[in-house]
Motif scaffolding. Structure first.
Motif, short mmCIF file in Angstrom:
data_model
loop_
_atom_site.label_atom_id
_atom_site.label_comp_id
_atom_site.label_asym_id
_atom_site.label_seq_id
_atom_site.Cartn_x
_atom_site.Cartn_y
_atom_site.Cartn_z
N MET A 49 9.45 -1.24 -0.47
CA MET A 49 10.29 -0.24 -1.13
C MET A 49 9.63 0.38 -2.37
SD MET A 49 13.94 -2.11 -0.57
CE MET A 49 14.94 -0.90 -1.41
N TYR A 50 8.50 -0.19 -2.81
CA TYR A 50 7.80 0.41 -3.94
C TYR A 50 6.48 1.06 -3.53
CZ TYR A 50 11.00 -1.33 -7.50
OH TYR A 50 12.11 -1.54 -8.28
N ASP A 51 6.03 0.81 -2.29
CA ASP A 51 4.74 1.35 -1.88
C ASP A 51 4.89 2.16 -0.59
OD1 ASP A 51 2.18 1.80 -0.88
OD2 ASP A 51 1.38 0.01 -1.87
N PRO A 52 4.92 3.50 -0.72
CA PRO A 52 5.16 4.34 0.46
C PRO A 52 4.10 4.17 1.55
CG PRO A 52 5.13 5.65 -1.58
CD PRO A 52 4.78 4.26 -1.96
N GLN A 53 2.86 3.84 1.16
CA GLN A 53 1.82 3.64 2.18
C GLN A 53 2.14 2.41 3.04
OE1 GLN A 53 0.28 5.34 -0.57
NE2 GLN A 53 0.08 6.97 0.95
N ILE A 54 2.53 1.34 2.35
CA ILE A 54 2.89 0.12 3.09
C ILE A 54 4.09 0.41 4.00
CG2 ILE A 54 3.87 -2.20 2.83
CD1 ILE A 54 2.14 -2.62 0.41
N TRP A 55 5.05 1.11 3.44
CA TRP A 55 6.27 1.43 4.20
C TRP A 55 5.92 2.16 5.50
CZ3 TRP A 55 10.84 4.68 1.68
CH2 TRP A 55 11.93 4.67 2.54
N ALA A 56 5.11 3.19 5.38
CA ALA A 56 4.73 3.97 6.58
C ALA A 56 3.96 3.09 7.57
CB ALA A 56 3.89 5.17 6.17
N GLN A 57 3.08 2.24 7.03
CA GLN A 57 2.27 1.39 7.91
C GLN A 57 3.13 0.39 8.66
OE1 GLN A 57 -0.99 2.20 8.21
NE2 GLN A 57 -0.86 0.87 10.00
N VAL A 58 4.15 -0.16 7.97
CA VAL A 58 5.05 -1.13 8.60
C VAL A 58 5.69 -0.51 9.85
CG1 VAL A 58 7.30 -2.27 8.29
CG2 VAL A 58 5.53 -2.52 6.55
N GLU A 59 6.10 0.75 9.72
CA GLU A 59 6.76 1.41 10.85
C GLU A 59 5.79 1.66 12.01
OE1 GLU A 59 10.40 3.72 8.61
OE2 GLU A 59 8.59 4.87 9.02
N VAL A 60 4.61 2.14 11.68
CA VAL A 60 3.62 2.42 12.72
C VAL A 60 3.23 1.11 13.43
CG1 VAL A 60 1.23 3.16 13.10
CG2 VAL A 60 2.75 4.54 11.66
N ASP A 61 3.02 0.06 12.63
CA ASP A 61 2.63 -1.23 13.21
C ASP A 61 3.72 -1.77 14.14
OD1 ASP A 61 0.27 -1.08 11.86
OD2 ASP A 61 0.80 -2.55 10.31
N PHE A 62 4.96 -1.60 13.72
CA PHE A 62 6.06 -2.10 14.55
C PHE A 62 6.06 -1.39 15.90
CE2 PHE A 62 10.46 -2.17 16.10
CZ PHE A 62 10.71 -3.53 16.07
N SER A 63 5.87 -0.09 15.87
CA SER A 63 5.87 0.66 17.12
C SER A 63 4.70 0.24 18.02
CB SER A 63 5.80 2.15 16.84
OG SER A 63 5.63 2.84 18.05
N LYS A 64 3.56 -0.04 17.41
CA LYS A 64 2.41 -0.49 18.22
C LYS A 64 2.68 -1.85 18.85
CE LYS A 64 -1.27 2.11 15.98
NZ LYS A 64 -2.26 2.09 14.88
#
Lengths: 210, 454
Positions: B50-65
């Motif tokens: 919730m404080y790091d937008p890069q991590i946030w975006a990566q979490v979503e992409v990784d989940f989809s993969k």
């Protein structure tokens, strides 16, 4: 059913207050007035159980009762008050959860039904529950939660009761919409409740009332 | 977007849209809404995400993969600095107020007093600026100080940053892994707006008994703003449904619901449908006493997330012929059960509520954070095994319906209309006035929406 009890069932707040004031001025004993109100309150609980009244109606009945108690309490002596108590319940929302609403509804209903309630608030760690059960000698411990991340924490409290050698003395109920039979088994609680009246009935059964 | 990713995106979106429309598709869709499980298995804490937008975006992409079978999902989080900079009193923030591994939590209180309804009804935005916001925004408590002005300035910057972050996250999901959004933008039922943010459950309960007319008037007063906000935040291409989280209906009697909740809720939803949108609505708690109303809305326009407290089989009977539903997997089985429990449950659901379409699996409106990984895998595998309708590809995504010409939508509101400042300054406008007015009004209405939604 008396006029007062009936006004209660109808949730006719103003009539309830008017009748209570009238009875006070006529010298009717406060405990008798409470008894009449309780008849109405019990009927509201029944209607809730039947699905004819909903949570907001149940809450409003407790609200009216609280206002009635504010009028009557100064008129009741301490001894009478103690005799009038059905028993003590310790309650709190478990650690990791700050939700207050469900718990506060149960608290107000327990109070209006005559229990003494030790409300530990929200985000309550296991030690605090244990301490309160030990100090008060309460036979009922209620744990409230809204978040389904709290299963483990509820289990921790039950385990801690065991370790403190208190498990035999106290019945544990977990409450909140996330509670099911599976969750009860997992946590080691004695009962679970998805609505406030189930919690009140459980406390009454533990204390052998009704 | 590569051809391969584009194909994947179209298949997922086509399947999702067909499910909402109650049209045939190839299999039971995996169209989750909030998946807290995605954050939990990422290895990051809520605070880090919730404080790091890069991590946030990566979490979503990784989940989809990791779960390519999932057609759509979302992490339902907020960039936490937006709360910090205002010292927002309505939220407990991971890592600041509660452990970094906890989800944010909402603080419901009587932020508006029982005797303030008339002030709010007569001037909603004035009431918020003068009374409500100084109570809920710690940094605005000392209204008129340098500190309070800076708070608003920071909030304006943050709004721009958040918009950029959201665009980035959505674009990465679409372009890198071909995942459409499960919803975009939000509408709130007027009754929930008043109950959640202003009065709390205890307060609104008393108000329904003691001042019913004020509650009704307040709902009507706020409705146009809530419609405007929904349209401003919705997907301009109309691919994704507008989201509504309903909160209080499970506590209300049918009579209360019919009186206080449904009329303005229905008006708002119908307006959004008329404008060409579909709606995703989380029916929190047990909505069963009110389900029949959902069948009053146009067919195939709503996707309803059914909570665990309600019976999915009865929901199907009550309005499943009219609207698509999701749910049916108890959260406690996801958290405490076994893969075999999940398999049997999904099989049963595929053979009953999902038999002829119009259903998708879900927990109680979300996939809980402590879901066992083997159970989530079992859920997906069971859908692939028991949820197939045909061998063919899913339908193509739908074309966005045109906005009807005579659609009567509420005008976006502003505090200072262009005409007022023009007149005040005696500007004669030798150039193109439309250019100036467009941006003046647009920024005014963005500011207005911001004030109405804090």
């Amino acid at each position: 059913m008396s006029e007062l009890a009936n006004a209660f069932v109808q949730l006719d707040e103003q009539t309830v207050y008017k009748l209570v004031d009238q009875k006070i001025s006529e010298g009717v004993s406060p405990l008798d007035i409470i008894k009449e109100c309780n008849q109405g309150l019990t009927e509201v609980g029944e209607l809730f159980a039947l699905g004819q009244y909903y949570l907001t109606e149940l809450m409003f009945s407790a609200e009216i009762m609280q206002a009635v108690m504010e009028k009557l309490e100064p008129l009741i002596s301490n001894t009478e008050n103690k005799q009038n108590t059905l028993g003590t319940v310790v309650i709190g929302t478990v650690k990791g959860d700050i939700h207050d609403i469900g718990k506060s509804i149960v608290v107000s209903l327990l109070k209006t039904h005559g229990f003494e309630v030790i409300d530990l608030g929200v985000d309550v760690p296991a030690e605090k529950f244990i301490e309160a059960v030990k100090q008060s000698g309460a036979k009922v411990l209620g744990m409230s939660a809204l978040l389904n991340s709290t299963y483990q924490e509820m289990k921790n409290v039950v385990d801690a009761l065991e370790e403190a050698g208190l498990r035999e003395n106290v019945k544990v109920i977990i409450g909140g919409t996330i509670c099911t039979e599976n969750v009860r088994k997992f946590t080691g609680a004695d009962a679970y409740a998805n609505d406030a009246m189930t919690g009140v009935k459980f406390a009454k059964s533990v204390y052998g009332v009704e | 977007m590569s051809e391969e990713i584009k194909k994947l995106y179209n298949e997922r979106l086509g399947r999702f849209q067909a499910a909402i429309a109650l049209e045939p598709t190839d299999r039971v869709p995996l169209i989750f809404n909030t998946v807290y499980y995605a954050e939990k298995i990422s290895g990051y804490t809520y605070q880090q995400i919730m404080y790091d937008p890069q991590i946030w975006a990566q979490v979503e992409v990784d989940f989809s993969k990791k779960y390519p079978e999932v057609d759509t999902f979302r992490t339902n989080l907020v960039w936490a600095p937006t709360w910090d900079i205002l010292n927002h009193q309505l939220w407990r923030v991971p890592g600041r107020d509660i452990p970094p591994t906890s989800l944010q939590q909402f603080v419901e209180k009587e932020w508006m007093k029982a005797d303030e309804y008339r002030m709010f009804i007569e001037d909603p935005v004035g009431y918020r600026m003068e009374v409500y916001l100084p109570r809920v925004l710690g940094e605005f408590k000392e209204k008129g100080t340098v500190r309070s002005y800076i708070a608003f300035l920071k909030a304006g910057f943050a709004q721009g940053l958040v918009a950029a972050m959201n665009r980035e996250r959505i674009s990465r999901l679409e372009n890198e892994v071909g995942v459409p959004m499960p919803c975009m933008g939000g509408f709130t039922a007027p009754f929930d707006y008043i109950a959640d943010n202003y009065r709390g459950l205890h307060g609104i309960m008393r108000d329904m008994f003691r001042q019913p007319d004020n509650v009704l008037e307040a709902c009507e007063a706020i409705l146009p703003d809530l419609i405007s906000r929904a349209l401003a935040s919705a997907d301009p291409k109309k691919r994704y449904p507008i989201f509504i989280a309903t909160h209080k209906p499970c506590f209300m009697s049918p009579k209360q619901f019919d009186t206080f909740y449904w009329p303005t809720f229905k008006k708002g939803v119908l307006k959004l449908i008329e404008a060409g949108y579909t709606i995703r609505v989380f029916l929190e708690g047990d909505w069963s006493a009110h389900w029949h109303h959902l069948a009053e809305l146009p067919k195939g326009k709503l996707l309803c997330d059914i909570d665990n407290e309600a019976d999915i089989f009865k929901a199907k009977e009550a309005f499943g012929h009219q609207q698509c539903i999701t749910g049916g997997i108890p959260n406690d089985i996801l958290i405490l059960g076994t893969p075999e429990d999940i398999k049997q449950r999904v099989k049963l659901l595929c053979e009953t509520v999902g038999k002829d379409g119009g259903w998708a699996p879900n927990g109680g409106g979300h996939i809980p954070e402590n879901t066992k990984p083997e159970n989530f895998r079992a859920l997906i595998d069971a859908i692939l095994e028991y949820g197939r309708y045909s061998d063919g590809p899913p339908p193509e995504p739908k074309q966005a319906p045109p906005t009807p010409e005579n659609l009567d939508l509420p005008e976006p509101k502003v505090i200072t209309p262009w005409e007022v400042i023009k007149e005040e300054n005696g500007w004669s406008i030798p150039g193109d006035e439309k250019l100036i007015k467009y941006w003046w009004d647009r920024l005014e209405s963005m500011a207005y929406n911001w004030v109405m939604s804090q």
